[in-house]
Write a protein that holds these residues in place. Structure first.
Motif, PDB file in Angstrom:
ATOM      1  N   ILE A  91     -12.164   7.905   4.654  1.00  0.00           N
ATOM      2  CA  ILE A  91     -11.843   7.334   3.349  1.00  0.00           C
ATOM      3  C   ILE A  91     -11.396   8.433   2.384  1.00  0.00           C
ATOM      4  O   ILE A  91     -10.278   8.394   1.863  1.00  0.00           O
ATOM      5  CB  ILE A  91     -13.057   6.574   2.776  1.00  0.00           C
ATOM      6  N   PHE A  95      -7.487   9.083   1.117  1.00  0.00           N
ATOM      7  CA  PHE A  95      -7.110   8.883  -0.282  1.00  0.00           C
ATOM      8  C   PHE A  95      -6.607  10.189  -0.903  1.00  0.00           C
ATOM      9  O   PHE A  95      -5.613  10.197  -1.638  1.00  0.00           O
ATOM     10  CB  PHE A  95      -8.307   8.346  -1.074  1.00  0.00           C
ATOM     11  N   ASN A 156     -10.218   5.183   9.848  1.00  0.00           N
ATOM     12  CA  ASN A 156      -9.298   5.558   8.766  1.00  0.00           C
ATOM     13  C   ASN A 156      -8.071   4.665   8.671  1.00  0.00           C
ATOM     14  O   ASN A 156      -7.400   4.640   7.639  1.00  0.00           O
ATOM     15  CB  ASN A 156      -8.880   7.032   8.893  1.00  0.00           C
ATOM     16  N   SER A 159      -8.347   2.380   5.730  1.00  0.00           N
ATOM     17  CA  SER A 159      -8.021   3.011   4.445  1.00  0.00           C
ATOM     18  C   SER A 159      -6.509   3.088   4.250  1.00  0.00           C
ATOM     19  O   SER A 159      -5.983   2.745   3.183  1.00  0.00           O
ATOM     20  CB  SER A 159      -8.617   4.417   4.379  1.00  0.00           C
ATOM     21  N   PHE A 185     -10.547  -2.385  -0.978  1.00  0.00           N
ATOM     22  CA  PHE A 185     -10.987  -1.724   0.248  1.00  0.00           C
ATOM     23  C   PHE A 185     -12.421  -2.104   0.598  1.00  0.00           C
ATOM     24  O   PHE A 185     -12.733  -2.412   1.749  1.00  0.00           O
ATOM     25  CB  PHE A 185     -10.869  -0.211   0.099  1.00  0.00           C
TER      26      PHE A 185
END
Length: 527
Positions: A91, A95, A156, A159, A185
């Motif tokens: 995560i 990001f 992942n 994400s 999310f």
């Protein structure tokens, strides 16, 4: 394209997979590199039609079973122990990398909308589960790094998909909210986990009532697509649903599956996963032709996009290094302040973890799914393919050397409390206790003397071996060499009897199965 020709192309692709795998083994290359390069060369073979890859179909066909396979085989206790680190990678790193790449892309192309820059960041940020598996199969890592990479690659994608969808929506509507992304999310992840729990629990209850092992294998195989499609249908994360379901199956498969079902299912599943992983890299390579043609040809792509792509690829690598080394620095700071819950990776471990971010099919599928007319679509598509090519060819081929340079060792805290030989000794003692309890009838008369003697002798030998493993290893190797030679002799005699007509096919099959099991057992014990 005519359906017959399409089928011929599929068969040709699988023939190419076998040939390229053989070439990779012959030259000591990672199979993923050979498959990707081979597919790229095949894409430009004269007379071969251009391969148009449907991104949604590619994700639905390949991603669910490969995610479930990863969840099925991952070690659950270390996964729980290192969930904070995995979440940081799956995560936080995604990001962070998306934000860095968005900023770098906007600096390179100020006229490109922020939404398009964010879309590129979301597309290339998550390392790929399939590519990670292909790389990790060829290297030996300490358990902690292995778990971190496997766990990251499983989670992942969720994400990246959330970021991608919001970025595309922002590109169309012009509105983007970080709060909405975070909230979405969490909702998608929680909903996906709930779907996975329901599907996995239903499987456990249903399997207990099935008696046919082929039905069990078929039902279990279909379950990955069922959980993924169900999650997507109700607008939650199909990725999280599939991973959660796979973890439940992994935990319960030891108790609900018979030995025969597990062996046959594992053999079937191994072949399916092998073909799927290989097909993914071939398809990525085959898609190069369409990517280059959209960019205007190799010359135009290199002249107009070469330098920006290199900068983005460098920024992608630096961002991953920055996040991992930064996270490790935070752990060291916490330790210095007396919070010693986690152990830092150290410079060598952090370097290996940073260098292992290989991209693959999810990156390509997301790039291809960008709507026509989306700002910077051609540049995003070419950059995405270049990122896949660069990470697989550079990081995938050199990760082994980086690991050798790092000279990593397994920390004591990560080692199992018992070695394999000690576990075998504990198992032998438990088996002996059961045999001893049933070796006598109700009047106390010994009714299974040979069985009792055999298990007593076996328990003594295994316990002695566990205490003096190094002393017995050479003798053990020689012992099973003899066993394997005897099995080979028995097999030759069995075939001779069958060819001479002295035994029928049913006898051949039964005795050959016994020899196969004996051979597999000897090979396993020898290794």
């Amino acid at each position: 394209m005519d359906p017959t020709h399409l089928f011929e192309l599929v068969i040709g692709m699988f023939v190419a997979i076998i040939a390229l795998h053989y070439a990779a083994h012959s030259f000591g290359l990672p199979p993923s590199v050979a498959l990707l390069a081979g597919g790229a060369m095949l894409a430009f073979v004269p007379g071969l039609p251009a391969i148009a890859v449907d991104p949604g179909l590619v994700l639905v066909i390949f991603l669910p079973p490969l995610l479930m396979d990863g969840a099925w085989s991952i070690a659950l206790r270390p996964l729980r122990r290192h969930m904070i680190g995995i979440a940081s990678l799956a995560i936080g790193a995604v990001f962070f990398t998306c934000a860095v790449l968005g900023a770098v892309t906007h600096l390179l192309f100020p006229s490109l909308p922020w939404a398009a820059c964010a879309a590129l960041g979301a597309i290339v940020s998550p390392p790929d589960a399939i590519s990670a598996r292909a790389v990790l199969q060829r290297v030996k890592l300490p358990r902690r790094l292995q778990i971190l990479l496997e766990g990251e690659s499983l989670l992942n994608d969720a994400s990246g998909l959330v970021l991608f969808r919001f970025a595309v929506a922002a590109g169309v509507t012009g509105a983007f909210s970080t709060v909405d992304v975070a909230g979405s999310f969490l909702l998608l992840a929680a909903g996906g986990a709930l779907v996975g729990i329901v599907v996995g629990t239903v499987w456990v209850l249903f399997i207990r009532r099935l008696r046919d092992e082929y039905l069990i294998i078929a039902a279990t195989t279909l379950l990955s697509w069922a959980s993924y499609l169900l999650g997507e249908q109700i607008h939650v994360s199909g990725v999280i649903a599939t991973v959660t379901m796979g973890l439940i199956l992994s935990w319960h498969q030891h108790t609900v599956l018979s030995a025969s079902t597990r062996m046959r299912g594992t053999s079937f599943w191994t072949v399916i996963i092998f073909l799927m992983e290989a097909a993914v890299f071939i398809l990525i390579g085959l898609s190069l032709r369409g990517v280059v043609e959209r960019g205007g040809g190799f010359g135009v792509v290199i002249a107009t996009m070469g330098l920006p792509i290199l900068v983005i690829l460098l920024a992608l690598t630096v961002a991953r290094f920055a996040w991992i080394f930064g996270s490790d620095g935070v752990i060291k700071l916490c330790n210095a302040l007396g919070l010693n819950r986690y152990t830092p990776l150290g410079a060598a471990g952090a370097t290996v973890l940073s260098w292992a971010g290989v991209r693959g099919v999810v990156t390509l599928a997301l790039a291809l799914s960008l709507p026509e007319g989306f700002p910077g679509r051609d540049f995003i598509l070419v950059t995405s393919f270049a990122v896949i090519l660069g990470t697989v060819l550079v990081q995938g081929t050199t990760l082994g050397r980086v690991i050798d340079w790092a000279a990593l060792t397994e920390p004591e805290s990560e080692k199992a409390r018992l070695t394999m030989s000690q576990a075998e000794a504990a198992m032998a003692k438990a088996q002996l206790a059961t045999v001893q309890s049933r070796a006598y009838d109700s009047q106390g008369n010994l009714i299974h003397p040979q069985l009792l003697e055999r298990y007593q002798r076996r328990a003594v030998m295994i316990v002695d071996y566990a205490e003096r493993t190094e002393h017995y290893v050479p003798m053990l190797q020689a012992h099973f060499d003899v066993v394997l030679a005897a099995v080979a002799t028995g097999r030759r005699e069995l075939i001779r009897l069958h060819r001479a007509g002295d035994i029928d096919d049913e006898t051949l099959d039964e005795l050959e199965r016994d020899l196969d099991l004996e051979e597999l057992s000897a090979i396993s014990a020898k290794s």
